[in-house]
Design a protein around this motif. Structure first.
Motif, PDB file in Angstrom:
ATOM      1  N   ASN A   1     -12.244 -15.105 -37.954  1.00  0.00           N
ATOM      2  CA  ASN A   1     -11.470 -15.420 -39.159  1.00  0.00           C
ATOM      3  C   ASN A   1     -12.018 -16.604 -39.941  1.00  0.00           C
ATOM      4  O   ASN A   1     -11.270 -17.330 -40.600  1.00  0.00           O
ATOM      5  CB  ASN A   1      -9.993 -15.676 -38.799  1.00  0.00           C
ATOM      6  N   LYS A   2     -13.335 -16.804 -39.890  1.00  0.00           N
ATOM      7  CA  LYS A   2     -13.947 -17.852 -40.701  1.00  0.00           C
ATOM      8  C   LYS A   2     -13.977 -17.427 -42.170  1.00  0.00           C
ATOM      9  O   LYS A   2     -14.218 -16.271 -42.487  1.00  0.00           O
ATOM     10  CB  LYS A   2     -15.385 -18.121 -40.225  1.00  0.00           C
TER      11      LYS A   2
ATOM     12  N   ASN B   1     -20.528 -18.974 -34.984  1.00  0.00           N
ATOM     13  CA  ASN B   1     -20.001 -20.166 -34.320  1.00  0.00           C
ATOM     14  C   ASN B   1     -19.102 -19.753 -33.167  1.00  0.00           C
ATOM     15  O   ASN B   1     -18.378 -18.764 -33.264  1.00  0.00           O
ATOM     16  CB  ASN B   1     -19.214 -21.038 -35.296  1.00  0.00           C
TER      17      ASN B   1
ATOM     18  N   SER C   1     -18.049 -25.886 -45.989  1.00  0.00           N
ATOM     19  CA  SER C   1     -18.404 -26.082 -44.579  1.00  0.00           C
ATOM     20  C   SER C   1     -19.575 -27.037 -44.438  1.00  0.00           C
ATOM     21  O   SER C   1     -19.571 -27.952 -43.612  1.00  0.00           O
ATOM     22  CB  SER C   1     -18.759 -24.733 -43.941  1.00  0.00           C
TER      23      SER C   1
ATOM     24  N   TRP D   1     -17.984 -24.890 -31.993  1.00  0.00           N
ATOM     25  CA  TRP D   1     -18.800 -24.759 -33.199  1.00  0.00           C
ATOM     26  C   TRP D   1     -20.289 -24.495 -32.991  1.00  0.00           C
ATOM     27  O   TRP D   1     -20.957 -24.090 -33.946  1.00  0.00           O
ATOM     28  CB  TRP D   1     -18.665 -25.971 -34.137  1.00  0.00           C
TER      29      TRP D   1
ATOM     30  N   ARG E   1     -20.131 -16.921 -42.691  1.00  0.00           N
ATOM     31  CA  ARG E   1     -19.734 -15.860 -41.760  1.00  0.00           C
ATOM     32  C   ARG E   1     -20.928 -15.229 -41.052  1.00  0.00           C
ATOM     33  O   ARG E   1     -20.777 -14.612 -40.011  1.00  0.00           O
ATOM     34  CB  ARG E   1     -18.918 -14.810 -42.506  1.00  0.00           C
TER      35      ARG E   1
ATOM     36  N   SER F   1     -16.067 -19.051 -44.363  1.00  0.00           N
ATOM     37  CA  SER F   1     -17.394 -19.348 -44.909  1.00  0.00           C
ATOM     38  C   SER F   1     -18.436 -19.278 -43.814  1.00  0.00           C
ATOM     39  O   SER F   1     -18.111 -19.218 -42.622  1.00  0.00           O
ATOM     40  CB  SER F   1     -17.409 -20.747 -45.543  1.00  0.00           C
TER      41      SER F   1
END
Length: 282
Positions: free
Chosen positions: A81-82, A90, A251, A40, A86, A84
């Motif tokens: 593939n996040k 991370n 998030s 992360w 974006r 939020s």
């Protein structure tokens, strides 16, 4: 010379219980060998410097180490593939026998508590680069929570403005929808401003930072959810930005300590009793 610095704390299997991390630092002649994984840390894909927290295998305590971007054995992969945040890159970080010289272990930090409560660290350099700005933490995690609280305020304020415009323009049943009010936004501004003033004067406590992060993100989350509701079906399309803010807020509600963890940190300061039992490494 400006550098991008990453604070590598969370791991794939350790988020809220960050002090239980599995990344290790083994003493060798002239330095340390780091092995483990981090997950992360934002903007790791282009960072110049990594502050990596690892368990000292000799003392079983958490220590901090400065790792140069591009160091042998340091591997970075962007999390795809996040749904939020974006814009934030991370990443997953893999450390395989990464060598850190003795001089690049953070001075004065011999435990996890030291690392999250350090007020100042003596100037430090790598080559000709002065790293004072990167390792002189001021209540590192507490300050991060203040930043997250302000991000939440910004998202809530943005949704408030978007909804105000939308409700003024859209008509249903022969009247504009502007009769609906979003008063929660006023509440989060007041506590956020107070947190900033306390931090700026050096009087903010860890409990206050945690309470502010928990309360503000909770209220901002409610504000954004109500905004999505007010826009009806249009609340989930990208044209009006509220749906994206809804995902981003989910998030932010979780990182830098979940709501529950931050509430318990604040309660520990109020009662003097820790309901989260510290590990032997603290």
């Amino acid at each position: 010379m400006q550098k991008v610095c990453v604070y590598a704390l969370s791991e794939p299997n350790h988020g809220s219980d960050a002090s239980s991390l599995n990344t290790t630092a083994r003493k060798v002649p002239g330095g340390w060998i780091l092995n483990g994984q981090k997950r992360w840390p934002a903007n790791s894909s282009f960072a110049d410097i990594f502050v990596v927290l690892a368990c000292n295998t000799s003392t079983n305590q958490i220590n901090g180490f400065i790792v140069n971007g591009g160091a042998p054995g340091l591997k970075i992969s962007k999390i795809d593939n996040k749904m939020s945040l974006r814009v934030v890159q991370n990443c997953d970080i893999l450390l395989e026998d990464v060598f850190v010289p003795d001089d690049d272990r953070l001075p004065g930090a011999n435990s996890f508590q030291d690392l999250v409560k350090i007020y100042s660290i003596s100037p430090h350099t790598i080559g000709d680069t002065d790293l004072t700005d990167y390792v002189a933490y001021i209540q590192a995690l507490s300050f991060s929570r203040v930043i997250v609280a302000w991000i939440s305020i910004g998202i809530a304020a943005g949704v408030y403005d978007a909804c105000l415009r939308y409700l003024g323009e859209r008509k249903q049943f022969g009247a504009p929808l502007a009769a609906f009010q979003l008063n929660q936004e006023k509440l989060v501004w007041l506590l956020g401003w107070r947190l900033y003033k306390l931090h700026d004067s050096g009087r903010m406590t860890t409990g206050q930072a945690s309470l502010g992060k928990a309360w503000i993100t909770k209220k901002a989350r409610e504000t954004v959810a109500l905004g999505r509701e007010l826009l009806g079906g249009n609340g989930i399309v990208t044209d009006f930005h509220v749906g994206k803010a809804f995902c981003d807020m989910e998030s932010i509600y979780t990182y830098e300590g979940s709501y529950e963890v931050n509430v318990l940190v604040a309660a520990r300061e109020i009662t003097g009793i820790a309901s989260i039992r510290p590990t032997s490494r603290l």
